[in-house]
Design a protein around this motif. Sequence first.
Motif, PDB file in Angstrom:
ATOM      1  N   ASP A 146       0.819  -1.205   0.000  1.00 26.24           N
ATOM      2  CA  ASP A 146       0.000   0.000   0.000  1.00 26.24           C
ATOM      3  C   ASP A 146       0.857   1.261   0.000  1.00 26.24           C
ATOM      4  OD1 ASP A 146      -2.341  -1.399  -0.114  1.00 26.24           O
ATOM      5  OD2 ASP A 146      -2.717  -1.331   2.042  1.00 26.24           O
ATOM      6  N   LYS A 150       1.819   2.554  -3.619  1.00 24.44           N
ATOM      7  CA  LYS A 150       0.805   3.078  -4.522  1.00 24.44           C
ATOM      8  C   LYS A 150       1.025   4.572  -4.752  1.00 24.44           C
ATOM      9  CE  LYS A 150      -3.012  -0.056  -3.768  1.00 24.44           C
ATOM     10  NZ  LYS A 150      -4.441  -0.153  -3.435  1.00 24.44           N
ATOM     11  N   TYR A 163      -3.089   1.708 -13.380  1.00 32.53           N
ATOM     12  CA  TYR A 163      -3.889   0.565 -12.958  1.00 32.53           C
ATOM     13  C   TYR A 163      -3.594   0.232 -11.498  1.00 32.53           C
ATOM     14  CZ  TYR A 163      -5.700  -4.173 -12.658  1.00 32.53           C
ATOM     15  OH  TYR A 163      -6.383  -5.299 -12.280  1.00 32.53           O
ATOM     16  N   ASN A 164      -4.613   0.323 -10.663  1.00 37.64           N
ATOM     17  CA  ASN A 164      -4.552  -0.137  -9.276  1.00 37.64           C
ATOM     18  C   ASN A 164      -3.374   0.461  -8.496  1.00 37.64           C
ATOM     19  OD1 ASN A 164      -5.543  -1.527  -7.117  1.00 37.64           O
ATOM     20  ND2 ASN A 164      -4.661  -3.479  -7.696  1.00 37.64           N
ATOM     21  N   ASP A 207      -7.850   5.661 -18.209  1.00 39.41           N
ATOM     22  CA  ASP A 207      -6.690   4.957 -17.669  1.00 39.41           C
ATOM     23  C   ASP A 207      -5.397   5.290 -18.412  1.00 39.41           C
ATOM     24  OD1 ASP A 207      -8.304   3.757 -15.809  1.00 39.41           O
ATOM     25  OD2 ASP A 207      -8.541   1.899 -16.939  1.00 39.41           O
TER      26      ASP A 207
END
Length: 112
Positions: free
Chosen positions: A29, A32, A66-67, A103
Motif C-alpha cells: 500500500d 501506490k 492501474y490499481n 486509464d
Amino acid sequence: MIKDRGKIKWIASFILPEMVASYSRIDWDNKKVEKPILDEHQLEEINQTICSAMEYNEELIFTLYYNGGFQLLIGKVHFVDPLTSELSITDYFEDIHKVRFEDIINVCKNNE
C-alpha cells in the motif's frame, strides 16, 4: 561452552501467518501512487497520436494507470468505441486488450 541465542531463536516461531500477510499488504500500500491529472494539451496530444497511428497502422506504447501503479502496453489500436470510452488494442501476440480512455496516462510511437 555452547553459545546459545537464548530466547531470540524462538521469536520467529511466534509470528503468525496473518501478521506476515498484513506486513506485506502495508508495504504494498505504501508503494501506490495517485493518478496524475492530465491537462487539455496532453489529452489533445494523446488523441492526435492515436488517430495518426490508426491511419498508418503503427504500434504505440501506452502508459496506463492501474490499481495504484503504472503499466506499459505495446500494440496497435484496433478499434475506438466512443460510446463506452474504450480502445481495443492488439498486442504482439494478437491478444486484444480493452483500455478505458481515463486509464491512459501517456502514448508515444514505438520507433523500432
